[in-house]
Design a protein around this motif. Structure first.
Motif, PDB file in Angstrom:
ATOM      1  N   SER A  19       1.508  -1.743   0.222  1.00 36.16           N
ATOM      2  CA  SER A  19      -0.297  -0.088  -0.094  1.00 36.16           C
ATOM      3  C   SER A  19       1.118   1.594  -0.291  1.00 36.16           C
ATOM      4  CB  SER A  19      -1.278  -0.035   0.985  1.00 36.16           C
ATOM      5  OG  SER A  19      -1.645   1.154   1.332  1.00 36.16           O
ATOM      6  N   ASP A  20       0.700   2.057  -0.500  1.00 34.43           N
ATOM      7  CA  ASP A  20       0.983   3.150  -0.945  1.00 34.43           C
ATOM      8  C   ASP A  20       0.888   4.470   0.426  1.00 34.43           C
ATOM      9  OD1 ASP A  20       2.093   3.206  -3.338  1.00 34.43           O
ATOM     10  OD2 ASP A  20      -0.373   5.020  -3.973  1.00 34.43           O
ATOM     11  N   MET A  21       0.207   3.717   1.573  1.00 38.40           N
ATOM     12  CA  MET A  21       0.224   4.305   2.710  1.00 38.40           C
ATOM     13  C   MET A  21       1.058   3.386   3.870  1.00 38.40           C
ATOM     14  SD  MET A  21      -4.080   4.844   3.459  1.00 38.40           S
ATOM     15  CE  MET A  21      -4.862   3.126   2.030  1.00 38.40           C
ATOM     16  N   PHE A  22       1.652   2.539   3.253  1.00 38.16           N
ATOM     17  CA  PHE A  22       2.433   1.540   4.637  1.00 38.16           C
ATOM     18  C   PHE A  22       4.042   2.829   4.790  1.00 38.16           C
ATOM     19  CE2 PHE A  22       6.455  -1.024   4.143  1.00 38.16           C
ATOM     20  CZ  PHE A  22       6.133  -1.777   6.102  1.00 38.16           C
ATOM     21  N   THR A  23       4.536   2.830   5.786  1.00 38.41           N
ATOM     22  CA  THR A  23       5.885   3.465   6.310  1.00 38.41           C
ATOM     23  C   THR A  23       6.917   2.313   7.107  1.00 38.41           C
ATOM     24  OG1 THR A  23       4.891   4.372   7.754  1.00 38.41           O
ATOM     25  CG2 THR A  23       4.807   5.619   5.917  1.00 38.41           C
ATOM     26  N   ALA A  24       6.018   1.571   7.745  1.00 35.48           N
ATOM     27  CA  ALA A  24       6.685   0.462   8.700  1.00 35.48           C
ATOM     28  C   ALA A  24       5.796  -0.468   9.288  1.00 35.48           C
ATOM     29  CB  ALA A  24       7.471   1.863   9.961  1.00 35.48           C
ATOM     30  N   LEU A  25       6.601  -1.273   9.439  1.00 36.84           N
ATOM     31  CA  LEU A  25       6.116  -2.669  10.657  1.00 36.84           C
ATOM     32  C   LEU A  25       6.708  -2.775  11.377  1.00 36.84           C
ATOM     33  CD1 LEU A  25       4.864  -5.500  10.683  1.00 36.84           C
ATOM     34  CD2 LEU A  25       5.053  -5.697   9.025  1.00 36.84           C
ATOM     35  N   ASN A 125     -23.015 -10.396  19.468  1.00 31.53           N
ATOM     36  CA  ASN A 125     -23.914  -9.184  20.030  1.00 31.53           C
ATOM     37  C   ASN A 125     -24.104  -8.679  18.989  1.00 31.53           C
ATOM     38  OD1 ASN A 125     -22.869  -9.665  23.149  1.00 31.53           O
ATOM     39  ND2 ASN A 125     -21.153  -8.134  22.820  1.00 31.53           N
ATOM     40  N   GLY A 126     -23.542  -8.924  17.673  1.00 32.47           N
ATOM     41  CA  GLY A 126     -24.740  -7.789  16.984  1.00 32.47           C
ATOM     42  C   GLY A 126     -23.694  -8.238  15.229  1.00 32.47           C
ATOM     43  N   GLN A 127     -24.334  -7.478  14.907  1.00 33.73           N
ATOM     44  CA  GLN A 127     -23.359  -7.653  12.673  1.00 33.73           C
ATOM     45  C   GLN A 127     -22.637  -6.039  12.743  1.00 33.73           C
ATOM     46  OE1 GLN A 127     -25.905  -9.427  10.380  1.00 33.73           O
ATOM     47  NE2 GLN A 127     -24.936  -8.220   8.589  1.00 33.73           N
ATOM     48  N   LEU A 128     -21.881  -6.186  11.779  1.00 32.17           N
ATOM     49  CA  LEU A 128     -21.130  -4.682  11.412  1.00 32.17           C
ATOM     50  C   LEU A 128     -22.378  -4.491  10.192  1.00 32.17           C
ATOM     51  CD1 LEU A 128     -17.100  -4.842  11.956  1.00 32.17           C
ATOM     52  CD2 LEU A 128     -19.227  -4.230  13.831  1.00 32.17           C
ATOM     53  N   PRO A 129     -21.880  -2.997   9.805  1.00 35.59           N
ATOM     54  CA  PRO A 129     -22.407  -2.745   8.252  1.00 35.59           C
ATOM     55  C   PRO A 129     -21.544  -3.636   6.766  1.00 35.59           C
ATOM     56  CG  PRO A 129     -22.325  -1.019   9.637  1.00 35.59           C
ATOM     57  CD  PRO A 129     -21.625  -2.049  10.576  1.00 35.59           C
ATOM     58  N   LEU A 130     -22.248  -3.782   6.773  1.00 38.24           N
ATOM     59  CA  LEU A 130     -21.356  -4.543   5.369  1.00 38.24           C
ATOM     60  C   LEU A 130     -19.806  -4.152   5.422  1.00 38.24           C
ATOM     61  CD1 LEU A 130     -24.434  -5.633   2.429  1.00 38.24           C
ATOM     62  CD2 LEU A 130     -23.014  -7.407   4.285  1.00 38.24           C
ATOM     63  N   ILE A 131     -19.065  -4.826   4.669  1.00 40.71           N
ATOM     64  CA  ILE A 131     -17.699  -4.120   4.192  1.00 40.71           C
ATOM     65  C   ILE A 131     -17.571  -4.839   3.373  1.00 40.71           C
ATOM     66  CG2 ILE A 131     -15.348  -4.489   4.878  1.00 40.71           C
ATOM     67  CD1 ILE A 131     -16.659  -5.325   7.196  1.00 40.71           C
ATOM     68  N   PRO A 132     -17.025  -3.809   2.142  1.00 42.33           N
ATOM     69  CA  PRO A 132     -16.838  -3.985   1.390  1.00 42.33           C
ATOM     70  C   PRO A 132     -15.419  -5.354   0.648  1.00 42.33           C
ATOM     71  CG  PRO A 132     -16.893  -1.786   0.630  1.00 42.33           C
ATOM     72  CD  PRO A 132     -17.173  -2.282   2.879  1.00 42.33           C
ATOM     73  N   ARG A 133     -14.997  -5.670  -0.271  1.00 46.47           N
ATOM     74  CA  ARG A 133     -13.841  -7.428  -0.261  1.00 46.47           C
ATOM     75  C   ARG A 133     -12.870  -6.307  -0.493  1.00 46.47           C
ATOM     76  NH1 ARG A 133     -14.123 -11.657  -1.477  1.00 46.47           N
ATOM     77  NH2 ARG A 133     -16.186 -13.674  -1.089  1.00 46.47           N
ATOM     78  N   ARG A 134     -12.852  -5.010  -1.019  1.00 46.32           N
ATOM     79  CA  ARG A 134     -11.525  -4.934  -1.211  1.00 46.32           C
ATOM     80  C   ARG A 134     -11.209  -3.644  -0.293  1.00 46.32           C
ATOM     81  NH1 ARG A 134      -9.751  -5.439  -7.178  1.00 46.32           N
ATOM     82  NH2 ARG A 134     -11.523  -7.709  -7.998  1.00 46.32           N
ATOM     83  N   SER A 135     -11.844  -3.374   0.584  1.00 48.68           N
ATOM     84  CA  SER A 135     -11.670  -2.192   2.150  1.00 48.68           C
ATOM     85  C   SER A 135      -9.928  -2.168   2.615  1.00 48.68           C
ATOM     86  CB  SER A 135     -12.631  -2.226   2.512  1.00 48.68           C
ATOM     87  OG  SER A 135     -12.727  -3.419   3.334  1.00 48.68           O
ATOM     88  N   PHE A 136      -9.671  -3.189   2.268  1.00 48.70           N
ATOM     89  CA  PHE A 136      -8.292  -3.855   3.291  1.00 48.70           C
ATOM     90  C   PHE A 136      -7.001  -3.597   1.994  1.00 48.70           C
ATOM     91  CE2 PHE A 136      -4.746  -6.429   5.056  1.00 48.70           C
ATOM     92  CZ  PHE A 136      -4.349  -6.421   6.129  1.00 48.70           C
ATOM     93  N   PRO A 137      -6.014  -3.251   2.519  1.00 54.02           N
ATOM     94  CA  PRO A 137      -5.209  -2.260   3.882  1.00 54.02           C
ATOM     95  C   PRO A 137      -6.754  -0.937   4.173  1.00 54.02           C
ATOM     96  CG  PRO A 137      -3.853  -2.248   2.476  1.00 54.02           C
ATOM     97  CD  PRO A 137      -5.022  -2.792   1.444  1.00 54.02           C
TER      98      PRO A 137
END
Length: 142
Positions: A19-25, A125-137
């Protein structure tokens, strides 16, 4: 010999590193799968070997929940690797909507990854709103 868990964690880490947003791990603790990305985001990676598409279950032990809830960083995420299907990340506050983080009992999160559909993430305890498949990372880096 390369451990299978390293391949599974690698799926998430490579997506982050590309990802372009990555700087360190960095490794964050002795807990396997606990990393710090970009110096401020704590990731707790879990994986399920299932073959997709379908449902993937992730068990959070009492110790997992204690580590996640007690981490002082503001940005804490559970990164869920769903076999060879998809990777997603959910913030600590989202995880707390799904499972009770304050209890010692194990809790399970389910990710439904039906082919061509957004991800359904749920827990007792419940469900989250749907998450787009390509939202990671981007979901954990932005």
């Amino acid at each position: 010999m390369i451990d299978h868990k390293d391949f599974m964690h690698g799926a998430a880490l490579v997506a982050i590193a590309d990802s372009d947003m990555f700087t360190a791990l960095n490794r964050a603790s002795v807990k396997y799968g606990h990393y710090v990305v970009n110096h401020d985001r704590h990731l707790f990676i879990k994986y399920n070997d299932g073959k997709g598409p379908g449902d993937y279950f992730f068990t959070f032990s009492g110790e997992d929940k204690k580590r996640i809830s007690s981490e002082p960083a503001l940005q804490v995420f559970a990164v869920l690797v769903c076999g060879n299907e998809v990777v997603t990340g959910i913030a600590r506050d989202e995880l707390s909507q799904l499972i009770p983080l304050a209890t010692a009992a194990a809790s399970t999160v389910k990710v439904s990854a039906q082919q061509g559909r957004q991800l359904k993430v749920s827990g007792p305890n419940g469900q989250l709103p749907l998450i787009p498949r390509r939202s990671f990372p981007a979901r954990v880096l932005s």
